[in-house]
Design a protein around this motif. Structure first.
Motif, short mmCIF file in Angstrom:
data_model
loop_
_atom_site.label_atom_id
_atom_site.label_comp_id
_atom_site.label_asym_id
_atom_site.label_seq_id
_atom_site.Cartn_x
_atom_site.Cartn_y
_atom_site.Cartn_z
N MET A 186 32.78 24.33 81.61
CA MET A 186 32.85 25.44 80.66
C MET A 186 32.47 24.93 79.27
O MET A 186 32.81 23.80 78.90
N ASN A 187 31.78 25.77 78.49
CA ASN A 187 31.45 25.35 77.13
C ASN A 187 32.72 25.36 76.27
O ASN A 187 33.70 26.06 76.56
N VAL A 188 32.68 24.57 75.21
CA VAL A 188 33.88 24.35 74.39
C VAL A 188 34.39 25.65 73.79
O VAL A 188 35.61 25.91 73.79
N LYS A 189 33.50 26.48 73.31
CA LYS A 189 33.93 27.73 72.66
C LYS A 189 34.72 28.60 73.63
O LYS A 189 35.81 29.10 73.30
N ASP A 190 34.20 28.81 74.83
CA ASP A 190 34.89 29.66 75.80
C ASP A 190 36.17 29.00 76.31
O ASP A 190 37.18 29.67 76.54
N ALA A 191 36.11 27.69 76.48
CA ALA A 191 37.31 26.98 76.93
C ALA A 191 38.43 27.12 75.92
O ALA A 191 39.59 27.37 76.28
N TYR A 192 38.09 26.96 74.66
CA TYR A 192 39.09 27.07 73.61
C TYR A 192 39.64 28.50 73.50
O TYR A 192 40.84 28.71 73.33
N GLY A 193 38.77 29.48 73.63
CA GLY A 193 39.17 30.87 73.46
C GLY A 193 39.83 31.50 74.66
O GLY A 193 40.49 32.54 74.52
#
Length: 598
Positions: free
Chosen positions: A311-318
């Motif tokens: 998963m990309n960092v932005k989606d993982a974080y959100g």
């Protein structure tokens, strides 16, 4: 000869005109005396009521049980509400008598006998100590003592280092209908726990439920936020969810209570903040999707796990951080007494619930990123009172779905928020940014705030649909609002949001909003900010502000607003400048506004 009632009414009118106070016998009693959902057990019953329409001369309320005086609402609130010391401090600083004085309208009757019926009435009390007639009586029976299932008897160690998940879950699974699962004094480290219907989870005084710092202790098959969402989020620390997210399951009658602590272990702690009362408050490292590696504990582990899966960092974080509590499809919930600390994501999430009460709790999540206090989504019936909020995001938030498909969801409706103290937070009462199925019928009254970014915060977008309507914000006192005292905007943008929904062609809208009898001291940023979009015919409408006063440099900026009224809105510190900036709006009425718009 005039009717005696006419003579009395004329005499009262003359007395008021001459500045005299009404006699206490003229006070109206409170109305709608009730026991909130599940707000009683074998020893205590919580009562709440609506103040009468004319409550100007009411200074307190007295509560009677079976005809015997129990005490006053204010003195009782001193004992049970974590908000009350801050409310008292707030008014002690108001030496100029600038602020609206709130009224306390709840009472916790304690030390009662189990399985016993009580008849309660409440009377309004004037400044001279005289009382009104009784309210309509309410009869309520305490419960029988609940069977207690102690987690230590099922193998929990409570030493803060060993993982007690299995022992606590075994206790919950063994719990019979109507039981109480007890966490006695100690620190219980745990991963995701799953509640069931007809039970109480009690975190006793001196007990801490501490979230595990390991991502693998929170199953990835947790829940999806909306039916059309594409990401399955991890389970929270406490859940009322199907253990298989592909299945639908409903729950009922869940209580989470106690004087202990629920700690999500989401972020590293920085030096405590010394608050305005000289008390130490916990404070967490503020973070985002670029700093979580050095700032996070559980948050770091969960984002790392999701990134390792591709998963990309932005989606993982959100999307992949655990909230503290998530309940879905639950009818009848009571949260009472405990303290919330340090969630990796949101605090308490209520999704498609019915009849939820949050009372006498403490939320200390500042400045944990996305660390909301309590959120309701597509739910019906919420009551939030006597709580202290010092949060890393919105304090009390309402959501109703995103985009075009949200029109098929139930609205978020029917909420009453009162007698809370809001310290830090993005907003005291927040509608949005998920507004698709409408947020409606919200009453927020008799609240106090000092230091939140905003008071009433309403946020949506040009492609969200729905909005908020029939919202009343009244009889409250605010100080040191950082950004806006009141904001209604279509320009909201969440940098962590995943746009995994079909955009609507309809903009969100905020309509039929009534703000009255509110004082805002030292307002920074904007006093009232409205951001519709007249170019796209996306107007907010039906805003009414009555008897609202501001001090400080803040101004009113109105754009994209129609058919609205401002009556007795006063700015006391303008330095000769016009505080009103109006553009792209029409149908606005200004009455007794000082200074008046040019």
């Amino acid at each position: 000869m005039p009717h005696p009632t006419t003579v009395v009414c004329q005499g009262l009118a003359l007395a008021l005109a001459l500045g005299a106070s009404l006699p206490a016998w003229a006070l109206d009693p409170p109305t709608q005396l009730q026991v909130p959902t599940l707000a009683f057990d074998d020893q205590a019953i919580i009562l709440v009521w609506q103040k009468p329409a004319d409550h100007r001369l009411i200074k307190d309320y007295r509560i009677y049980a079976n005809g015997t005086l129990l005490g006053s609402a204010t003195a009782n609130n001193d004992q049970v509400s974590p908000a009350k010391p801050y409310i008292d401090w707030f008014y002690e600083q108001d030496t100029a008598n600038f602020h609206y004085r709130i009224g306390i309208h709840s009472y916790t009757a304690q030390g009662l006998k189990p399985d016993t019926q009580y008849r309660f009435t409440v009377r309004s009390v004037g400044a001279d100590g005289r009382e009104s007639a009784d309210s309509i009586a309410l009869v309520q029976r305490t419960t029988r003592p609940a069977p207690v299932f102690d987690v230590k008897q099922y193998g929990a160690l409570g030493d803060g280092s060993h993982l007690d998940t299995q022992a606590i879950q075994s206790t919950i699974d063994a719990c019979v209908p109507g039981c109480k699962v007890l966490l006695p004094k100690g620190t219980y480290k745990s991963g995701a726990l799953y509640l069931k219907s007809n039970m109480t989870l009690e975190i006793a005084e001196g007990a801490t439920l501490l979230g595990s710092e390991r991502a693998e202790d929170y199953p990835l098959a947790g829940y999806i936020q909306y039916p059309y969402s594409s990401t399955v989020r991890p389970a929270s620390l406490i859940n009322a969810l199907p253990r298989d997210p592909r299945k639908h399951q409903t729950f009922e009658n869940i209580r989470i209570v106690g004087k202990g602590v629920i700690d999500g272990n989401g972020w590293k702690r920085r030096a405590d903040t010394v608050d305005e009362r000289g008390q130490a408050l916990p404070s967490y490292l503020p973070s985002d999707n670029t700093r979580y590696m050095q700032d996070g504990v559980l948050a770091k582990a969960q984002v790392e796990q999701a990134v390792a899966r591709g998963m990309n960092v932005k989606d993982a974080y959100g999307q992949m951080r655990s909230s503290l509590i998530t309940l879905r499809d639950v009818k009848n919930v009571f949260y009472g007494g405990f303290t919330v600390l340090n969630p990796a994501f949101h605090g308490i999430m209520n999704l498609e619930t019915e009849n939820v009460v949050l009372a006498n709790t403490t939320h200390m999540t500042y400045d944990a990123n996305n660390g909301d206090g309590i959120e309701f989504a597509n739910s019906k019936g919420a009551m939030v009172f006597n709580n202290f909020f010092d949060t890393g995001d919105d304090c009390v938030n309402f959501a109703a779905g995103t985009g075009a498909d949200a029109v098929h969801q139930k609205p978020q409706e029917d909420a009453w928020i009162f007698n809370n103290y809001f310290r830090k937070g993005h907003g005291m009462v927040v509608a949005g940014s998920h507004t698709g199925a409408w947020i409606q019928n919200i009453l927020a009254e008799d609240n106090v705030s000092d230091g939140t970014d905003a008071g009433l915060r309403m946020k949506s977008t040009h492609f969200m649909d729905g909005g908020a309507r029939n919202v009343t914000f009244r009889d409250s006192a605010l100080r040191n609002t950082v950004k806006q005292a009141f904001i209604f905007t279509l320009d909201y943008n969440d940098p962590n949001a995943k746009l995994d929904y079909k955009r609507s062609t309809v903009a969100g809208q905020f309509k039929d909003i009534h703000v009255s009898d509110v004082s805002v001291e030292n307002a920074q940023g904007a006093a009232i900010e409205v951001k519709g979009d007249s170019r796209r015919n996306a107007y907010h409408q039906g805003l009414v502000f009555e008897r609202v006063r501001f001090s400080g440099p803040a101004k009113a900026r109105l754009a994209g607003l129609k058919d609205s009224r401002f009556d007795n809105v006063v700015f006391s510190e303008t330095d000769g400048a016009n505080p009103w900036q109006v553009s792209g709006s029409h149908g606005l009425t200004f009455e007794d506004v000082r200074p008046a718009p040019l």
